[in-house]
Design a protein around this motif. Structure first.
Motif, PDB file in Angstrom:
ATOM      1  N   SER A   3       0.835  -1.201   0.000  1.00  0.00           N
ATOM      2  CA  SER A   3       0.000   0.000   0.000  1.00  0.00           C
ATOM      3  C   SER A   3       0.869   1.250   0.000  1.00  0.00           C
ATOM      4  O   SER A   3       2.062   1.217   0.334  1.00  0.00           O
ATOM      5  CB  SER A   3      -0.914   0.006   1.226  1.00  0.00           C
ATOM      6  OG  SER A   3      -0.143   0.105   2.409  1.00  0.00           O
ATOM      7  N   SER A 256      -9.710  -0.027   2.458  1.00  0.00           N
ATOM      8  CA  SER A 256      -8.422   0.300   1.845  1.00  0.00           C
ATOM      9  C   SER A 256      -7.525   0.991   2.866  1.00  0.00           C
ATOM     10  O   SER A 256      -7.950   1.941   3.536  1.00  0.00           O
ATOM     11  CB  SER A 256      -8.615   1.211   0.638  1.00  0.00           C
ATOM     12  OG  SER A 256      -7.365   1.683   0.156  1.00  0.00           O
ATOM     13  N   ASP A 258      -4.980   2.727   2.032  1.00  0.00           N
ATOM     14  CA  ASP A 258      -4.577   4.000   1.440  1.00  0.00           C
ATOM     15  C   ASP A 258      -5.585   5.120   1.682  1.00  0.00           C
ATOM     16  O   ASP A 258      -5.353   6.255   1.281  1.00  0.00           O
ATOM     17  CB  ASP A 258      -4.349   3.831  -0.064  1.00  0.00           C
ATOM     18  CG  ASP A 258      -3.128   2.965  -0.357  1.00  0.00           C
ATOM     19  OD1 ASP A 258      -2.226   2.954   0.500  1.00  0.00           O
ATOM     20  OD2 ASP A 258      -3.088   2.315  -1.412  1.00  0.00           O
ATOM     21  N   SER A 259      -6.701   4.813   2.339  1.00  0.00           N
ATOM     22  CA  SER A 259      -7.679   5.865   2.642  1.00  0.00           C
ATOM     23  C   SER A 259      -7.250   6.710   3.828  1.00  0.00           C
ATOM     24  O   SER A 259      -7.891   7.716   4.138  1.00  0.00           O
ATOM     25  CB  SER A 259      -9.038   5.224   2.945  1.00  0.00           C
ATOM     26  OG  SER A 259      -8.953   4.393   4.100  1.00  0.00           O
TER      27      SER A 259
END
Length: 456
Positions: A3, A256, A258-259
């Motif tokens: 990620s 996710s 990456d949020s």
């Protein structure tokens, strides 16, 4: 697939950038410490109430004060060093506060009562490295019976109903009783005991399981009063806990990793309480715990999910070993190690092999493998039934003890009211005795005078 958050973590590790990122911002436009200071000045955040002479003695450290706009105000405008932290995107509210002083312990429980909090999360020990970090504000259980503490300044009584000790933390069930009305309120007390001041745990696994234990109790949900979270100052370990919990909520919602923008979240949180996360070491651990927890949350393997979500078997889990020694703290919270890189936290267990381990890393891997094996090979059903029956018997005992204490309190209140009634009755009687006595005296005197003059 790696990620973006993990790539960011690895990049900071590769360039030893944690101090610049946290302290001076040489390699990041959104540096943490400097930008938070500028943010506070630009927003005009005031700490005037905390700095009033009458309130200064209620602050454990002179450089940790709650902002006026987010501080908790008790009834009758009583001051307490505590801040309400809101994370709207995660639908979370926390109350961050310092470890109570002897003079503020009653106010602490008054805050728990007024805020209707269902849990107190304590991330420190009462004493660390020979220094008092927190006054013993809760009852210490004895060997035969549960102890209780009465705080006369706020008319509250706190009793420990049940206590369970795990390797990494202690969970207590407590009852707060209003001595005036007889009302009661149950509170869970989670005390994490493996987190050194100004430091971090050895690995994120035990911390994540502690976090999930707190979550499973339901005390962090939005439909109950905000949980009370404290360490010694209520900013370092407490800030790390809130940052990790909120970030994992966002990961659960978005599916996710990456949020999550860790630095932006931390800057937003610092709008409510100054100094959240005190060292580069704690910032690094926050990244590590969020990445590790996020991976486990998103894992498709149900057994792996159970490792994170279940905490009941931690009582059989091996200790993770002594934590790294923290630096000495004085009356100020400004850390002295601003120019040196803090000692690195061991990487996640999955990324290591036996040849790469030095100075105790092998023990950390064994601990994590043992815990996973415990989840993959659960206890027999018979043991689970015994455990369930034991829990039910404990619950029955708690109810009986609660009913007995309630009856005892009601009896005490009845006796007090009876004494008060008799006292008022006696005062009323005394109010009649005096004029009657004067009348009798005058009558006797009149008779004497009459007989005396009648003779003559």
């Amino acid at each position: 697939m790696t990620s973006d958050l993990e790539k960011e973590f690895l990049r900071y590790d590769e360039h030893n950038a944690w101090v610049p990122i946290f302290q001076v911002g040489a390699q990041a436009p959104a540096e943490i410490k400097n930008q938070a200071s500028v943010q506070a000045i630009e927003e005009g955040f005031s700490t005037a109430e905390a700095r009033k002479p009458v309130n200064r003695t209620r602050n454990r450290y002179r450089d940790v004060s709650p902002y006026d706009h987010s501080r908790i105000e008790l009834e009758n405008s009583v001051y307490i060093n505590a801040s309400l932290l809101r994370v709207p995107e995660a639908n979370r509210r926390y109350i961050l506060t310092q470890g109570p002083l002897e003079s503020t312990s009653g106010h602490f429980w008054q805050m728990v009562w007024e805020q209707k909090s269902n849990a107190v999360i304590m991330l420190n020990k009462l004493k660390e490295n020979g220094m008092v970090k927190c006054h013993p504000y809760y009852p210490i259980t004895g060997s035969e019976e549960m102890e209780e503490m009465v705080f006369e300044d706020v008319n509250l009584k706190v009793t420990v109903m049940e206590e369970t000790t795990f390797n990494f933390y202690v969970e207590r069930s407590m009852e707060i009783e209003n001595m005036e009305t007889g009302e009661t309120h149950e509170v869970l007390h989670f005390n994490y005991t493996h987190w050194p001041d100004f430091g971090v745990p050895h690995t994120p696994l035990a911390f994540l399981n502690f976090l999930m234990a707190v979550r499973e109790s339901g005390c962090l949900e939005s439909d109950v009063g905000p949980a009370i979270i404290h360490c010694s100052a209520g900013i370092g370990r407490s800030g790390t806990f809130c940052l990790a919990d909120s970030a994992l909520i966002l990961i659960e919602k978005s599916k996710s990793i990456d949020s999550v923008d860790v630095r932006s979240m931390l800057l937003d949180m610092r709008k409510y309480r100054m100094g959240l996360i005190q060292t580069p070491d704690q910032l690094r651990f926050s990244f590590q715990a969020i990445i590790e927890g996020g991976k486990r949350i998103l894992a498709k393997d149900s057994d792996t999910m159970d490792v994170l979500s279940s905490y009941s078997e931690l009582k059989n889990h091996k200790d993770e070993g002594p934590p790294p020694p923290p630096p000495t703290r004085t009356s100020s919270l400004s850390p002295k190690h601003t120019s040196e890189m803090p000692p690195p936290i061991p990487p996640r267990a999955e990324s290591l092999n036996k040849d790469d381990m030095v100075n105790g890393d092998e023990d950390d891997i064994e601990d994590e493998e043992d815990y996973v094996n415990m989840r993959l090979h659960p206890k027999p059903e018979e043991d689970e039934l015994d455990h369930k029956e034991n829990k039910e018997s404990q619950s029955t005992l708690r109810r009986r003890q609660r009913e007995e204490r309630k009856k005892s309190t009601q009896e005490q209140i009845r006796i007090m009211k009876e004494k008060q009634r008799k006292s008022e009755l006696w005062r009323n009687r005394r109010s009649y005795v005096k004029p009657v006595a004067i009348g009798i005296a005058l009558l006797i005197g009149g008779l004497i005078m009459y007989r005396y003059y009648w003779r003559f």
